[in-house]
Scaffold this motif. Structure first.
Motif, PDB file in Angstrom:
ATOM      1  N   UNK A   1       0.828  -1.198   0.000  1.00 43.67           N
ATOM      2  CA  UNK A   1       0.000   0.000   0.000  1.00 43.67           C
ATOM      3  C   UNK A   1       0.867   1.254   0.000  1.00 43.67           C
ATOM      4  N   UNK A   2       1.939   1.223   0.773  1.00 43.52           N
ATOM      5  CA  UNK A   2       2.835   2.381   0.816  1.00 43.52           C
ATOM      6  C   UNK A   2       3.481   2.631  -0.542  1.00 43.52           C
ATOM      7  N   UNK A   3       3.840   1.563  -1.249  1.00 46.42           N
ATOM      8  CA  UNK A   3       4.433   1.721  -2.577  1.00 46.42           C
ATOM      9  C   UNK A   3       3.409   2.259  -3.573  1.00 46.42           C
TER      10      UNK A   3
ATOM     11  N   UNK B   1       0.367   7.145  -6.694  1.00 46.84           N
ATOM     12  CA  UNK B   1      -1.000   7.658  -6.834  1.00 46.84           C
ATOM     13  C   UNK B   1      -1.226   8.965  -6.094  1.00 46.84           C
ATOM     14  N   UNK B   2      -0.358   9.349  -5.175  1.00 33.69           N
ATOM     15  CA  UNK B   2      -0.513  10.583  -4.436  1.00 33.69           C
ATOM     16  C   UNK B   2       0.604  11.563  -4.764  1.00 33.69           C
ATOM     17  N   UNK B   3       0.348  12.833  -4.430  1.00 35.13           N
ATOM     18  CA  UNK B   3       1.385  13.840  -4.614  1.00 35.13           C
ATOM     19  C   UNK B   3       2.535  13.563  -3.654  1.00 35.13           C
ATOM     20  N   UNK B   4       3.765  13.559  -4.157  1.00 34.71           N
ATOM     21  CA  UNK B   4       4.905  13.425  -3.248  1.00 34.71           C
ATOM     22  C   UNK B   4       5.178  14.763  -2.562  1.00 34.71           C
ATOM     23  N   UNK B   5       5.984  14.778  -1.521  1.00 32.87           N
ATOM     24  CA  UNK B   5       6.395  16.065  -0.937  1.00 32.87           C
ATOM     25  C   UNK B   5       7.116  16.904  -1.994  1.00 32.87           C
ATOM     26  N   UNK B   6       6.652  18.125  -2.172  1.00 36.17           N
ATOM     27  CA  UNK B   6       7.186  18.971  -3.241  1.00 36.17           C
ATOM     28  C   UNK B   6       8.307  19.848  -2.697  1.00 36.17           C
TER      29      UNK B   6
END
Length: 577
Positions: free
Chosen positions: A11-13, A18-23
Motif C-alpha cells: 500500500x505504501x508503494x 498515486x498521491x502527490x509526493x512532498x514537493x
C-alpha cells in the motif's frame, strides 16, 4: 511459476505513484514552472480562478500524467508557486474546484493541445513489449512500475487506473520469466534434462544429492580441499556452462536465479514446473562455475601464504636457536676489519692492530671452527620448499583446469604456467633447457638459481607464488572467473562504445573565443528575457530604478557585470524603501 498481480506492491508503494509526493524546490521547478507555451495557454482563460485552475491541471498532467480527481486538492506549495507566477491570489482556486464541467472541459482541451491520449489496447501491447526487457534485468515490481510511469509520461499517455498498470507489469514479468527460462533450457538436449533433474536426488549409493554436495563448504585452506574444489568444478563443467549463453541474459537475472537455488532445498526445487526448475539449476551451475574457479584460486593463494609464513617462522626459530654465536662471530670479524682499516690509514703494523683488539689464537679458532649456522637456514624460502609436495599434489590439476592470460610484463609468467602444465601432463621430472625467468624476484633468486642451474622444485613454487601475486594485482586474468577476470570485461564492449561515442562526445569548440562566439547570442537572448520579466514585475513599484539594458556590444565581462549591477540596484532599493 504462476505470478499474481494482486500483491505486486504494498500500500505504501502504491501511494508513491498515486498521491502527490512532498514537493521540494527541485520538483516544483521541474514540473510546476510555467514555460512560454504554458503561459500562452493559461492566458487564454478569463478570470483569475480559471487561469490558476487551468495551470494546476496543466502542471499536474506534466507531473502525474493524469487529471485531478474530483475530491483531490493540489498541494499548497504547488498552488502558491503557480499563483506567484500568474500574480493571482492562491485562495481563488476554491472557486475553480467546485466547477466540474469547467474542469472537464479544460482537461479535454489540454489533452488535445498537448497530444495526450488514453491507453488503448495497441499501446498496452507496445508498453508490455517495451517493459519486458527491463523485467528480464529485474523482476522487482517497484522499479518496473517507476520505469513504466516515466514511459507513460514520455509517450504522453494518460495514466489509467493503477490496477491496469499492475496487470501490465505482471504480464511483462511473466513474459520475462518465460523468455529467461526458455533461454536457459536451450542447451539442454538429449539426456541433459534428466541429468539436471538428477542433481536433486542421491544417485546409487551416494548419501546426499549432488545439489547438496555442490553447496557444502570445503573447510580450511589445505591441499586436499583444493582437490575437493577441483572435483566439484570438473563435475559442474560436465554441463554446458562454458558456452556464450550468458551473453544473452543480464548478470542480474542469473544472480537472482542462482540466489533462489541457494535459498531453496532440493525437495522444494523438485516441486517446481520442469522448465523453471531446470532454468534455476542451470543458472546455479553457471554461477558455481565462476564461484568454484575463484575458490580454487583463493585457496591456492592461502595455501601459498601459509607455506611462506611457516618458512618465516622456522627461519626465525633457527636464528633464535643458533643466531647468538653467529652474531658473536660477526662482531669479532667487524672489530678485526675496523682495526686493519685504521692501521692502513695510519701506516701502522696491521698484525699489531689486530692483536690489539682480539687475541690471535682466538681469531684463528673463530675462523677454523665449524660453521655455526648455514645461511640458507635463515632464508624463509629454504624452509618453505619443504611444503613443495603439498602444492605439487594439486598444482597439475589446477593448471590443467584453468586458462590464464596476460599481456606485457606478466606474459613470461603465463608462458611459465603453460610450460609447467605441459610438463605435468607429460609426467616429466626435469625442466626444459630454456625456461622463462623474467618474473623471478630477488627473494626467490637464491633458491631458483643454484650453481649455474635452475632448481626445479624452487622454480615451480616460484611460478605458483608469482601467480597469486599477479592475480591480486590484476596482471593475470582467468577465463571463466568472476573475481579474476580481464579488467577490460568491466568496460563497455568496443562495438557498443563506438555506437555510443557520438552521443557522449561533447561538441565543444577548441578555444574559448570560439565558444564565446557561439554561446554569446544565447546568453544575450536569455538575459533579455530575464530583463523583460523583471521589468514587468518591478515597474509597478514606485521609485524603482531602471533595470540595466543589455546592448549588442556587451562583452563577456560586461554580461556578468550587468547581472551584478541589477542585483545591487534591487538590494539598494529594498533598503531605502
Amino acid at each position: 511459476m504462476v505470478r499474481s498481480s494482486a500483491s505486486l506492491l504494498t500500500q505504501a508503494q502504491r501511494e508513491q505513484f498515486t498521491r502527490f509526493p512532498p514537493l521540494d524546490e527541485h520538483l516544483l521547478s521541474r514540473y510546476y514552472l510555467l514555460g512560454e507555451d504554458d503561459l500562452r495557454l493559461v492566458r487564454e482563460r478569463r478570470r483569475d480562478f480559471n487561469r490558476l485552475g487551468f495551470a494546476v491541471q496543466l502542471t499536474v498532467l506534466h507531473h502525474l500524467g493524469r487529471p485531478l480527481r474530483s475530491d483531490e486538492t493540489p498541494p499548497e506549495e504547488a498552488l502558491a508557486y503557480l499563483a506567484e507566477q500568474l500574480r493571482v491570489d492562491a485562495g481563488c482556486y476554491g472557486q475553480y474546484a467546485t466547477r466540474d464541467p469547467t474542469r472537464h472541459e479544460h482537461f479535454a482541451s489540454l489533452c488535445q493541445s498537448l497530444g495526450y491520449v488514453e491507453l488503448s489496447r495497441r499501446l498496452n501491447d507496445e508498453l508490455r513489449e517495451w517493459l519486458m526487457p527491463l523485467a528480464v534485468v529485474t523482476d522487482q515490481p517497484f522499479p518496473l512500475m517507476s520505469a513504466l510511469m516515466d514511459e507513460l509520461r514520455r509517450r504522453k499517455v494518460l495514466v489509467p487506473r493503477f490496477s491496469v498498470l499492475e496487470r501490465l507489469v505482471h504480464a511483462a514479468r511473466v513474459r520475462a520469466d518465460q523468455h529467461t527460462y526458455g533461454l536457459l533450457n536451450l542447451p539442454l538436449k538429449g539426456e541433459l534434462p534428466e541429468k539436471v533433474d538428477a542433481l536433486l536426488s542421491p544417485q546409487d549409493d551416494e548419501p546426499i544429492s549432488r545439489f547438496a554436495w555442490l553447496g557444502r563448504p570445503v573447510g580450511a585452506p589445505k591441499a586436499k580441499h583444493v582437490l575437493a574444489l577441483l572435483d566439484r568444478l570438473a563435475f559442474v563443467r560436465t554441463f554446458p556452462v562454458q558456452g556464450n549463453l550468458r551473453a544473452f541474459l543480464p548478470q542480474s537475472r542469473l544472480d537472482h536465479l542462482a540466489g533462489e537455488a541457494r535459498r531453496l532445498s532440493a525437495s522444494h526445487l523438485g516441486d517446481f514446473e520442469p522448465g523453471r526448475r531446470r532454468a534455476i539449476l542451470m543458472a546455479y551451475l553457471f554461477d558455481l562455475s565462476e564461484t568454484l574457479t575463484d575458490a580454487v584460486l583463493d585457496m591456492h593463494d592461502r595455501v601459498m601464504v601459509g607455506l611462506l609464513r611457516d618458512g618465516e617462522r622456522e627461519a626465525a626459530e633457527a636464528f633464535a636457536e643458533q643466531g647468538q654465536p653467529l652474531v658473536k662471530q660477526f662482531g669479532t670479524f667487524k672489530s678485526v676489519c675496523a682495526a686493519v682499516i685504521a692501521a692502513r690509514e695510519q701506516g701502522a703494523d696491521p698484525y699489531q692492530a689486530i692483536e690489539a683488539v682480539v687475541n690471535w689464537q682466538q681469531l684463528v679458532e673463530t675462523v677454523r671452527e665449524r660453521e655455526v649456522v648455514r645461511a640458507e637456514q635463515l632464508d624463509p624460502l629454504h624452509h618453505a620448499l619443504r611444503g613443495y609436495a603439498k602444492v605439487r599434489s594439486y598444482a597439475p590439476r589446477m593448471l590443467a583446469a584453468l586458462s590464464f592470460q596476460a599481456e606485457g610484463t606478466a606474459a613470461p609468467l603465463v608462458e611459465a604456467l603453460g610450460l609447467l602444465r605441459e610438463m605435468y601432463a607429460a609426467n616429466k621430472r626435469t625442466l626444459p633447457e630454456h625456461v622463462p625467468i623474467g618474473f623471478v624476484r630477488q627473494k626467490w633468486a637464491g633458491q631458483v638459481f643454484r650453481d649455474g642451474e635452475i632448481d626445479r622444485r624452487a622454480y615451480e613454487l616460484c611460478v605458483l607464488d608469482e601467480l597469486r601475486l599477479a592475480l591480486r594485482a590484476g596482471d593475470v586474468w582467468v577465463t571463466g572467473s568472476r573475481k579474476y577476470k580481464d579488467l577490460d570485461a568491466y568496460l563497455l564492449p568496443q562495438g557498443v562504445w563506438q555506437r555510443q561515442l557520438p552521443k557522449l562526445s561533447p561538441s565543444l569548440p577548441e578555444t574559448f573565443e570560439a565558444f564565446w562566439r557561439e554561446i554569446e547570442p544565447k546568453l544575450q537572448g536569455q538575459l533579455l528575457e530575464v530583463e523583460g520579466l523583471l521589468v514587468g514585475q518591478l515597474t509597478h513599484l514606485k521609485g524603482f530604478p531602471k533595470w540595466p539594458i543589455l546592448r549588442e556590444s556587451t562583452s563577456a565581462t560586461g554580461f556578468f557585470a550587468l547581472i551584478i549591477q541589477g542585483h545591487e540596484t534591487a538590494q539598494l532599493w529594498q533598503v531605502t524603501h
